[in-house]
Design an enzyme around this catalytic site. Sequence first.
Site, PDB file in Angstrom:
ATOM      1  N   GLN A  42       7.966  -7.674  -8.267  1.00 41.48           N
ATOM      2  CA  GLN A  42       9.094  -8.108  -9.096  1.00 41.48           C
ATOM      3  C   GLN A  42       8.868  -9.509  -9.648  1.00 41.48           C
ATOM      4  OE1 GLN A  42      12.877  -7.666  -7.232  1.00 41.48           O
ATOM      5  NE2 GLN A  42      14.047  -8.335  -9.011  1.00 41.48           N
TER       6      GLN A  42
ATOM      7  N   CYS B 122      15.196  -4.872  -9.596  1.00 46.47           N
ATOM      8  CA  CYS B 122      14.562  -4.274  -8.416  1.00 46.47           C
ATOM      9  C   CYS B 122      14.858  -2.781  -8.341  1.00 46.47           C
ATOM     10  CB  CYS B 122      15.001  -4.984  -7.146  1.00 46.47           C
ATOM     11  SG  CYS B 122      16.779  -4.936  -6.840  1.00 46.47           S
TER      12      CYS B 122
ATOM     13  N   HIS C 105      14.667  -0.686   3.273  1.00 46.48           N
ATOM     14  CA  HIS C 105      13.343  -0.306   2.797  1.00 46.48           C
ATOM     15  C   HIS C 105      13.419   1.123   2.263  1.00 46.48           C
ATOM     16  CE1 HIS C 105       9.008  -0.181   2.621  1.00 46.48           C
ATOM     17  NE2 HIS C 105       8.901   0.722   3.562  1.00 46.48           N
TER      18      HIS C 105
ATOM     19  N   ASN D  18       6.765   6.379   5.103  1.00 48.35           N
ATOM     20  CA  ASN D  18       6.864   4.963   4.806  1.00 48.35           C
ATOM     21  C   ASN D  18       5.797   4.634   3.764  1.00 48.35           C
ATOM     22  OD1 ASN D  18       6.767   2.169   4.738  1.00 48.35           O
ATOM     23  ND2 ASN D  18       6.995   1.917   6.941  1.00 48.35           N
TER      24      ASN D  18
ATOM     25  N   TRP E 202       4.461   2.054   2.958  1.00 48.15           N
ATOM     26  CA  TRP E 202       3.467   1.077   3.411  1.00 48.15           C
ATOM     27  C   TRP E 202       2.200   1.762   3.919  1.00 48.15           C
ATOM     28  CZ3 TRP E 202       7.033  -2.517   6.823  1.00 48.15           C
ATOM     29  CH2 TRP E 202       7.796  -3.328   5.975  1.00 48.15           C
TER      30      TRP E 202
END
Length: 505
Positions: A89, A95, A249, A273, A275
Site C-alpha cells: 500500500q 487497502c 488478516h 494463510n 503468508w
Amino acid sequence: MPYSYNLSSGGVQPKKTVSCQSDGKTYEELRRECLQNNELFEDPDFPACDASLYYSQNVPINFEWKRPKDICQDPKFIVGGAHRTDICQGQLGDCWLLAAIASLTLHKETLARVVPHDQSFSDRYAGIFHFQHNQWLDVVVDDKLPTVRNRLVFVHSAANNEFWSALLEKAYAKLYGSYEALKGGSTLEAMEDFTGGVGEMYETKNAPSNLFNILRKALARGSMLGCSIDITSSAESEARTSTGLVKGHAYSITDAEEVNYRGGKVKLIRVRNPWGQVEWNGPWSDGSREWNMIDKAEKSRIMQKSLDDGEFWMEFEDFKKNYDKIEICNLTPDSLMDNTTRKWAVRMFEGSWIRGSTAGGCRNFIDTFWTNPQFKLNLVDADDEDDQCSVIVALMQKNRRKLRKEGLDLETIGFAIYEAPDDEDHLGKDFFRYNASKARSKTYINMREITQRFQLPPGKYLLVPTTFKPHHEADFMLRIFSEKNVDTLYVCFLLLPSQPPSHQL
C-alpha cells in the site's frame, strides 16, 4: 427497452471484451498505432495530470508522472508470478482494493483474466497496458505512474522493478475518474468489480444454520471465499493468537469436507494463510491425533490436497468460534473455467429510478410504492436436496463512486418480494396495500450493493427494488442467482404505461 441478459450453466461462452476508450479503439488497435508511429501511448481519457489524482483538493505534494523505464532499469510487468507480496500500500486509503487484489492472486485463472499476463516492457512495448474488469470491460492505460523522488506514491511491489499491481490500480482509478475516488470501500466491492460476481458476507457468530452447506456449494461453483478475525484496535492487526491464527488478516477458504469420526460425522473446513506459513495448531491441524482416528483411505484422500504450507484443516465449530467474518464472491458462469463442477444460473437487469415515474420509494410511501420497477420471478424447480429454491438477490446502485465529485452520495436502497397473482402484470396500489411481503432485504442502507440469500418455495413472485424515499433518482442493476438453470427463472421488467420511451435504458 431495459437491458437484460441471462447466463445459464450450460454452454456458456465467455463474453467478448468491450473497450472503455471514448474513441472505441481496442487495446490492440491503440498499441498497433503506437508501434507504427514509433511513439509511446498517452491516454487522452486519463491523462497524466492533477485531475487524475484528486478532485476535491489541490495536489498536496509535487507529483511527477514517470514511466517504469524512467524509474528503474529493466522493468518487468510480472516477476516470478503474481503474488500477494507484489501488493504494497502507498499513500492512499485503498487497502480494501489491495485485499481484493491479494485474493485474486490465490485464484490464478481469474487473475489471468483480470491481469492479462502477455504484457511486457520489451516485446512490442508501446507504453500501453490493459486490464479486464466486471463483465470483461477492457480498461486501457498508459504506463505513466505518479512518483515522488523517483518512487511510486501509491500501490507498488516489494520488487522495485515489478509494475503489474501499480498499473492495475491505475486502471481501477481510471474506471472511477481519479485516484482519490478509491478512498474507502469494501473488499467485496472490488472483488465484484474485477470478476462481475455477487458478494455475500456472513458473521460466523450469527450465521444461518446451513452455513456449512452454503460454503460447500460455493466452493463447488468456483466462488472466491475469504475469512478473517476481527480486531478491536489497530494494535491487534496481524497479532498472532496462541492457536496459530492471525487477527485482522485475510485468509481464504479452499475446501470443506465431512468425515467419519468415532461413529459420527465431523464437518471440516480448509483455510489458507496467504503468508504460506503460520497455521492453526488445534484439533485437526497438520499431524494432530484426530487424523489417526479416521479411515486411512479417507485421510489420504483429504490430506493429499493439503500439501501447501500455510493451508490447514479445522473442525467447522472451531472455525466459527475463532473466525468472525466470511466473504463469498459468487462468480457468473462466463467467468468460470469449463471444469467447474456446478455453476449458478444468473439473470441480470439494468434500470433506473426516475423522479415522477419509477422512483416510488419504500413501502412506507404506499401512494407511490407501486410505481417502482417490478420484476416477476417464476421459480419452478426446487434445489436437489430439499423442496426450497435457493435464490441470491443483489441490488446495486450504479456509478455512485464515480459521481462523488458531483456531490452525489449513495442512495439508501432495499427491496421486497411478494407472492404474485397469476393474472396480472403491473400491480397497482391496492395489491401492496392489502398484501404483505413474503421476503425482503434485511434493511434499507446506503451501500453500493445489498445482497441477500433466500430459500423460497417454488412459485411466482414479484420483486420490487426501491430507494428509501420517493423521487430519489439513481441507476441500478439487479442480479438474481439461482441454483437451477436459468430456464426455470422467468423475470419480466414492467414499465408504467405512461412512462415515456426516453426514460428507458
